[in-house]
Design a protein around this motif. Structure first.
Motif, PDB file in Angstrom:
ATOM      1  N   ARG A 137       0.844  -1.207  -0.157  1.00  0.00           N
ATOM      2  CA  ARG A 137       0.019   0.023  -0.022  1.00  0.00           C
ATOM      3  C   ARG A 137       0.871   1.300   0.002  1.00  0.00           C
ATOM      4  NH1 ARG A 137      -1.828   3.834   3.532  1.00  0.00           N
ATOM      5  NH2 ARG A 137      -4.356   4.456   2.969  1.00  0.00           N
ATOM      6  N   GLU A 138       1.905   1.263   0.664  1.00  0.00           N
ATOM      7  CA  GLU A 138       2.947   2.293   1.038  1.00  0.00           C
ATOM      8  C   GLU A 138       3.700   2.631  -0.342  1.00  0.00           C
ATOM      9  OE1 GLU A 138       3.237   4.908   2.753  1.00  0.00           O
ATOM     10  OE2 GLU A 138       5.248   5.754   1.967  1.00  0.00           O
ATOM     11  N   MET A 141       1.228   4.597  -2.567  1.00  0.00           N
ATOM     12  CA  MET A 141       1.248   5.995  -2.187  1.00  0.00           C
ATOM     13  C   MET A 141       2.446   6.903  -2.588  1.00  0.00           C
ATOM     14  SD  MET A 141      -1.611   6.266  -0.982  1.00  0.00           S
ATOM     15  CE  MET A 141      -2.719   4.783  -1.081  1.00  0.00           C
ATOM     16  N   ARG A 142       3.636   5.892  -2.627  1.00  0.00           N
ATOM     17  CA  ARG A 142       4.832   6.789  -3.092  1.00  0.00           C
ATOM     18  C   ARG A 142       4.773   6.875  -4.579  1.00  0.00           C
ATOM     19  NH1 ARG A 142       9.684   5.606   0.451  1.00  0.00           N
ATOM     20  NH2 ARG A 142       8.908   5.805   2.494  1.00  0.00           N
ATOM     21  N   ILE A 144       1.982   7.251  -6.451  1.00  0.00           N
ATOM     22  CA  ILE A 144       1.149   8.298  -6.728  1.00  0.00           C
ATOM     23  C   ILE A 144       1.846   9.783  -6.668  1.00  0.00           C
ATOM     24  CG2 ILE A 144      -0.914   9.243  -5.867  1.00  0.00           C
ATOM     25  CD1 ILE A 144      -1.975   6.523  -5.191  1.00  0.00           C
ATOM     26  N   ASP A 145       2.542   9.865  -5.825  1.00  0.00           N
ATOM     27  CA  ASP A 145       3.190  10.738  -5.429  1.00  0.00           C
ATOM     28  C   ASP A 145       4.157  11.262  -6.540  1.00  0.00           C
ATOM     29  OD1 ASP A 145       3.659  13.423  -3.506  1.00  0.00           O
ATOM     30  OD2 ASP A 145       5.730  12.529  -3.465  1.00  0.00           O
ATOM     31  N   HIS A 243      -4.807   2.498  -7.815  1.00  0.00           N
ATOM     32  CA  HIS A 243      -5.763   3.642  -7.913  1.00  0.00           C
ATOM     33  C   HIS A 243      -5.600   4.178  -9.356  1.00  0.00           C
ATOM     34  CE1 HIS A 243      -7.601   4.894  -4.178  1.00  0.00           C
ATOM     35  NE2 HIS A 243      -6.212   4.652  -3.241  1.00  0.00           N
ATOM     36  N   VAL A 254      -6.222  11.621  -7.160  1.00  0.00           N
ATOM     37  CA  VAL A 254      -6.635  10.254  -7.143  1.00  0.00           C
ATOM     38  C   VAL A 254      -8.151  10.051  -7.514  1.00  0.00           C
ATOM     39  CG1 VAL A 254      -6.587   8.164  -5.806  1.00  0.00           C
ATOM     40  CG2 VAL A 254      -4.639   9.771  -5.185  1.00  0.00           C
ATOM     41  N   ARG A 257     -10.601   7.608  -5.201  1.00  0.00           N
ATOM     42  CA  ARG A 257     -10.506   7.871  -3.747  1.00  0.00           C
ATOM     43  C   ARG A 257     -11.389   9.036  -3.399  1.00  0.00           C
ATOM     44  NH1 ARG A 257      -4.738   8.303  -1.552  1.00  0.00           N
ATOM     45  NH2 ARG A 257      -4.989  10.211  -1.703  1.00  0.00           N
ATOM     46  N   ASP A 260      -8.986  11.808   1.762  1.00  0.00           N
ATOM     47  CA  ASP A 260      -7.440  11.833   1.466  1.00  0.00           C
ATOM     48  C   ASP A 260      -7.066  10.298   1.783  1.00  0.00           C
ATOM     49  OD1 ASP A 260      -7.839  11.093   4.361  1.00  0.00           O
ATOM     50  OD2 ASP A 260      -6.859  12.853   5.118  1.00  0.00           O
ATOM     51  N   GLY A 261      -8.070   9.470   1.972  1.00  0.00           N
ATOM     52  CA  GLY A 261      -7.727   8.153   2.083  1.00  0.00           C
ATOM     53  C   GLY A 261      -7.163   7.566   3.173  1.00  0.00           C
ATOM     54  N   GLN A 262      -7.001   8.469   4.191  1.00  0.00           N
ATOM     55  CA  GLN A 262      -6.658   8.122   5.520  1.00  0.00           C
ATOM     56  C   GLN A 262      -7.342   6.962   6.322  1.00  0.00           C
ATOM     57  OE1 GLN A 262      -3.580   8.942   6.915  1.00  0.00           O
ATOM     58  NE2 GLN A 262      -3.222   9.759   4.867  1.00  0.00           N
TER      59      GLN A 262
END
Ligand code: MG
Ligand code: MG
Length: 265
Positions: A137-138, A141-142, A144-145, A243, A254, A257, A260-262
């Motif tokens: 998952r991380e 996120m990386r 996507i950034d 995503h 995104v 989503r 913020d997906g938190q």
């Protein structure tokens, strides 16, 4: 479902603001469906029940299941359990405590696609399985950034690969992400490995399905006799998060989503 090159449009298409607005709707619809389906994962439920739930919710919302019938795939969801990586076919299998379950879903709405995957544990899972899910998952996120104008395609793959390998897991290199829009699978292919600073530049208006697939053991895969289900050769666990992401002048958006997906992913 990931990239199958035979369907891909040849050029990378940039989406207009009006197209992005439609893709945002397709993405929000898919976010709601996936929240409900992932929330329904409990010991004893069958993968067929999850599939029926997704199909019903997509149709109630006015969308179409994107995978159903695509390349002949028979269901709404790809559900891939434990050593299965992607393209598992829902059926009579009952999920049991300790399984990890990758759920991949696509929606078509007003002619545009969204694509999302999430791996969830069934009840209590082993600490190593939890770590695999967290690292994958991380990695997403990386990745996507990196989806910003001026970056290069290789920056996405590098972000995934460097993070995953630093954590002792393996990238599954046989499958990757893709552009998405009026087709589920468009150019470019979005690899989960690569060299920073290499490849085509990302531009505002690109929409990419970014989808790290990670194995706890080695990354080699094979396809089962059903001609769909992709598994790790060594039998190790696999995870998959995805995503649909728009590259915009103000950074990554995104589409699959809400918020913020938190709260869930
Ligand atoms: Mg997918
Ligand atoms: Mg995909």
């Amino acid at each position: 479902m990931e990239n199958v090159s035979r369907s891909a449009r040849k050029a990378v298409e940039l989406k207009s603001a009006a197209e992005l607005a439609l893709m945002r709707q397709a993405g929000r619809m898919l976010d709601a469906v996936m929240r409900e389906v992932v929330g329904a994962v409990v010991p004893g439920i069958t993968t067929d029940e999850l599939d029926r739930l997704a199909k019903a919710r997509i149709r109630e919302a006015g969308g179409k299941p994107a995978f159903l019938g695509l390349y002949g795939f028979p269901r709404t969801l790809c559900i891939s359990v434990n050593r299965e990586v992607v393209h598992g076919i829902p059926g009579k299998r009952e999920l049991v405590e300790g399984d990890i379950v990758s759920i991949d879903c696509g929606v078509r709405y007003k002619g545009y696609f969204s694509d999302r995957a999430y791996t969830v544990g069934v009840g209590r899972i082993a600490p190593e399985a939890t770590r695999l899910l967290d690292v994958t998952r991380e990695a997403l996120m990386r990745a996507i950034d990196q989806c910003r104008p001026g970056n290069r395609l290789g920056d996405i793959g590098h972000a995934v690969q460097s993070w995953v390998e630093a954590n002792g897991f393996s990238i599954i290199q046989d499958y990757g992400g893709h552009g998405i829009g009026r087709d589920l699978h468009e150019e470019p292919r979005v690899e989960n490995f690569g060299t920073a600073g290499s490849g085509p530049r990302l531009q505002a208006g690109m929409v990419l399905a970014v989808e790290p697939m990670v194995a706890a053991g080695r990354g080699e895969t094979e396809v089962l006799e059903d001609d769909w289900t992709v598994v790790t050769k060594d039998g190790s666990l696999a995870a998959h998060f995805e995503h649909t992401v728009a590259v915009t002048d103000s950074g990554p958006e995104v589409l699959t989503r809400v918020g913020d997906g938190q709260d869930w992913g």
